[in-house]
Design a protein around this motif. Structure first.
Motif, short mmCIF file in Angstrom:
data_model
loop_
_atom_site.label_atom_id
_atom_site.label_comp_id
_atom_site.label_asym_id
_atom_site.label_seq_id
_atom_site.Cartn_x
_atom_site.Cartn_y
_atom_site.Cartn_z
N HIS A 172 0.60 -0.92 -0.07
CA HIS A 172 0.06 -0.12 -0.18
C HIS A 172 0.59 1.10 0.09
O HIS A 172 2.00 1.29 0.19
CB HIS A 172 -0.69 0.07 1.19
CG HIS A 172 -0.84 0.45 2.72
ND1 HIS A 172 -0.19 1.29 3.48
CD2 HIS A 172 0.17 -0.92 3.01
CE1 HIS A 172 0.07 1.32 4.49
NE2 HIS A 172 0.17 0.20 4.23
N ASP A 226 6.27 2.74 6.01
CA ASP A 226 4.85 1.84 6.03
C ASP A 226 4.29 3.18 4.88
O ASP A 226 3.46 3.64 5.61
CB ASP A 226 4.60 1.54 7.70
CG ASP A 226 3.17 1.01 7.17
OD1 ASP A 226 2.92 0.68 5.99
OD2 ASP A 226 2.28 1.29 8.19
N GLU A 246 -5.12 2.17 3.10
CA GLU A 246 -4.58 0.33 4.09
C GLU A 246 -4.69 1.00 5.49
O GLU A 246 -5.27 0.64 6.47
CB GLU A 246 -3.61 -0.37 2.98
CG GLU A 246 -3.07 -1.31 4.49
CD GLU A 246 -2.51 -1.29 5.88
OE1 GLU A 246 -2.61 -2.22 6.11
OE2 GLU A 246 -2.54 -0.07 6.08
N GLU A 247 -4.19 2.01 5.44
CA GLU A 247 -4.90 3.40 7.14
C GLU A 247 -6.04 2.69 7.76
O GLU A 247 -5.55 3.53 8.86
CB GLU A 247 -3.24 3.75 6.99
CG GLU A 247 -1.76 3.61 6.31
CD GLU A 247 -1.31 2.90 7.92
OE1 GLU A 247 -2.02 2.21 8.43
OE2 GLU A 247 -0.37 2.65 7.31
N HIS A 268 4.94 4.38 11.96
CA HIS A 268 3.64 5.34 11.77
C HIS A 268 4.57 6.64 12.75
O HIS A 268 3.39 7.61 12.93
CB HIS A 268 2.56 4.80 12.90
CG HIS A 268 1.45 4.16 11.54
ND1 HIS A 268 0.24 3.57 12.15
CD2 HIS A 268 1.66 3.21 11.11
CE1 HIS A 268 -0.34 3.18 11.37
NE2 HIS A 268 0.92 2.47 10.22
MN MN Z 1 0.60 1.41 8.92
#
Ligand code: MN
Ligand code: MN
Length: 469
Positions: A106, A266, A297-298, A444
């Motif tokens: 992602h 990420d 995705e997050e 994150h």
């Molecule tokens: Mn993530």
């Protein structure tokens, strides 16, 4: 067959991937990571990453599926969804219904989005209201320089692109924090409450326009600037996607430059390595190789650019139609359910500062190779996609045969927390799916850290998988 994972003996000896690489391979690691570092700086949003990947792909002979008439083995194609999601493929010799080899990552990352009505004035300052995106620790996003990225769609359908704060000489934006002198009450709060969502307001300007009749002269100053520089008016904010992200570039970390720190690793580390793996693939493939870079995705993979949308499935249907000229729903189902996928997402690396949240025997470590995660989820594997024993064995065998150093990981101790990826949505097509990606420190956060040997092993892993599955 050589076994290239880390066993108890390696653990005792304290070996890392660096111990196993030849000096030529170490050079390769550093060269590869230079390309990745530049990629991180060029693509700080899902739209920018999509644009970058299109450029990289066209340079390597890929073209838009719509530009193609028919598909034959060796063809290199891609398709873009709403400028924010992209899928790429190299067509193999076997019929598509024998299944695809897929690596799915992602390209959205946690950040601070502007609200639809963001701009206001408070005293001598103008600020933006925001709504954060994804799972952030809010205290990490104050008192750092932010850059503003995104698009503003005008009523006439034209687009203003904004990218401000990354170049030398650019102004930046920031969210202020309370001075320690007056933070007695704040410091006694729980960390999750010390900074609240509605206080993540971004400083936007401070020079008033002249004129007695103007109500908010400082806000008007910012609006005038936006009008002159970008040709947009206040109402245009409603049709905009503006994202505040850390303004700093990605950097080597440590005296020996063995680590790389930066925003958005990420999951752009898996996105970049997967794309490079596909781009570097010869055109002599048995099974059609596909790389999917999805958005959202997050926030749960929802929406028309998230993994839950029909985009990927439709792309496979279009490929079938172009490949054989006799599309059927049954062939599409066969293609999807006989496919093999790596859900390419990051996992947590054991952090020496926070060892207590991990089960040491089952956690990934920095520079010990790409991470295989048999299941994600939390509290009783809830929400996870667990790969079958047979499929994990098959992937393990491919990695061991291709010189891929790998390790296993689990996202934290049982009942400590957890997380998910797009794996369960791929598995819903009834394909085999295994989570596999890079270990990250400070996931994150505005400055995530990855080991360079791991980044390179992730590339090697995806390449071996797409070639040999
Ligand atoms: Mn993530
Ligand atoms: Mn992720």
């Amino acid at each position: 067959m050589a076994v290239l994972n880390y066993d108890a003996q390696d653990e005792k000896k304290g070996l890392t991937v660096w111990d196993k690489l030849t000096s030529q391979e170490k050079e390769e690691v550093f060269t590869f990571c230079e390309g990745y570092r530049e990629f991180l700086d060029r693509g700080k949003t899902e739209r920018e990453v999509t644009g970058e990947v299109v450029k990289m792909a066209r340079d390597k002979g890929f073209c838009d599926l719509w530009e193609k008439k028919g598909l034959k083995p060796g063809d290199r194609i891609f398709s873009v969804n709403r400028n924010s999601e992209i899928v790429l493929a190299v067509v193999g010799r076997q019929p598509l219904e024998n299944g695809l080899g897929l690596v799915g990552a992602h390209i959205d990352s946690p950040r601070i989005d502007l609200k639809p009505e963001p701009l206001y004035q408070d005293g001598p300052l103008s600020l933006f209201k925001t709504h954060y995106y994804g799972g952030i620790k809010k205290y990490q996003w104050v008192s750092i320089p932010l850059s503003l990225h995104g698009v503003v769609a005008r009523q006439d359908g034209t687009i203003a692109e904004i990218r401000l704060g990354d170049q030398p000489g650019d102004p930046v934006f920031t969210i202020t924090d309370l001075l320690p002198h007056l933070a007695k009450d704040q410091m006694e709060k729980k960390m999750s409450e010390g900074i609240v969502g509605e206080a993540l307001n971004i400083l936007a300007g401070g020079i008033p326009v002249e004129g007695d009749g103007v109500k908010h002269r400082i806000k008007q100053g910012v609006l005038n600037h936006l009008r002159d520089k970008y040709g947009i008016v206040e109402e245009d904010f409603i049709s905009a996607e503006l994202e505040a992200v850390p303004a700093w570039p990605a950097k080597d970390v440590g005296f020996d430059r063995s680590l790389l720190g930066g925003y958005g690793q990420d999951d752009r580390v898996c996105a970049y390595t997967a794309v490079r793996a596909l781009l570097d693939m010869g055109d002599n493939l048995e099974r059609t190789a596909v790389v999917l870079l999805s958005d959202k995705e997050e926030v749960g993979s929802t929406g028309n650019t998230g993994m839950q949308s029909a985009f990927f499935e439709n792309f496979v249907a279009e490929m079938l139609a172009a490949r054989i000229n006799s599309y059927s729903d049954l062939l599409l189902r066969r293609t999807l359910s006989s496919s093999y996928a790596l859900s390419a997402d990051v996992n947590a690396a054991l952090d020496p500062n926070y060892e207590e949240v991990m089960d040491k025997l089952n956690s990934a470590r920095v520079n010990r190779g790409v991470v295989i995660t048999k299941y994600t989820g939390s509290r009783g594997k809830s929400g996870s996609n667990e790969a079958s024993a047979e499929f994990v064995a098959r992937v393990r065998s491919i990695f061991n045969s291709a010189g891929v150093y790998w390790q296993t990981g689990e996202l934290g101790k049982v009942d400590q927390g957890g997380g998910g990826t797009i794996a369960y949505l791929l598995a819903a097509y009834n394909m085999d799916v295994l989570d596999c990606g890079t270990a990250i420190l400070g996931m994150h956060s505005p400055f995530e850290v990855a080991g360079k040997a791991d980044i390179f092993m992730t590339y090697r892993a995806y390449r071996a998988f797409l070639k040999n599955i």
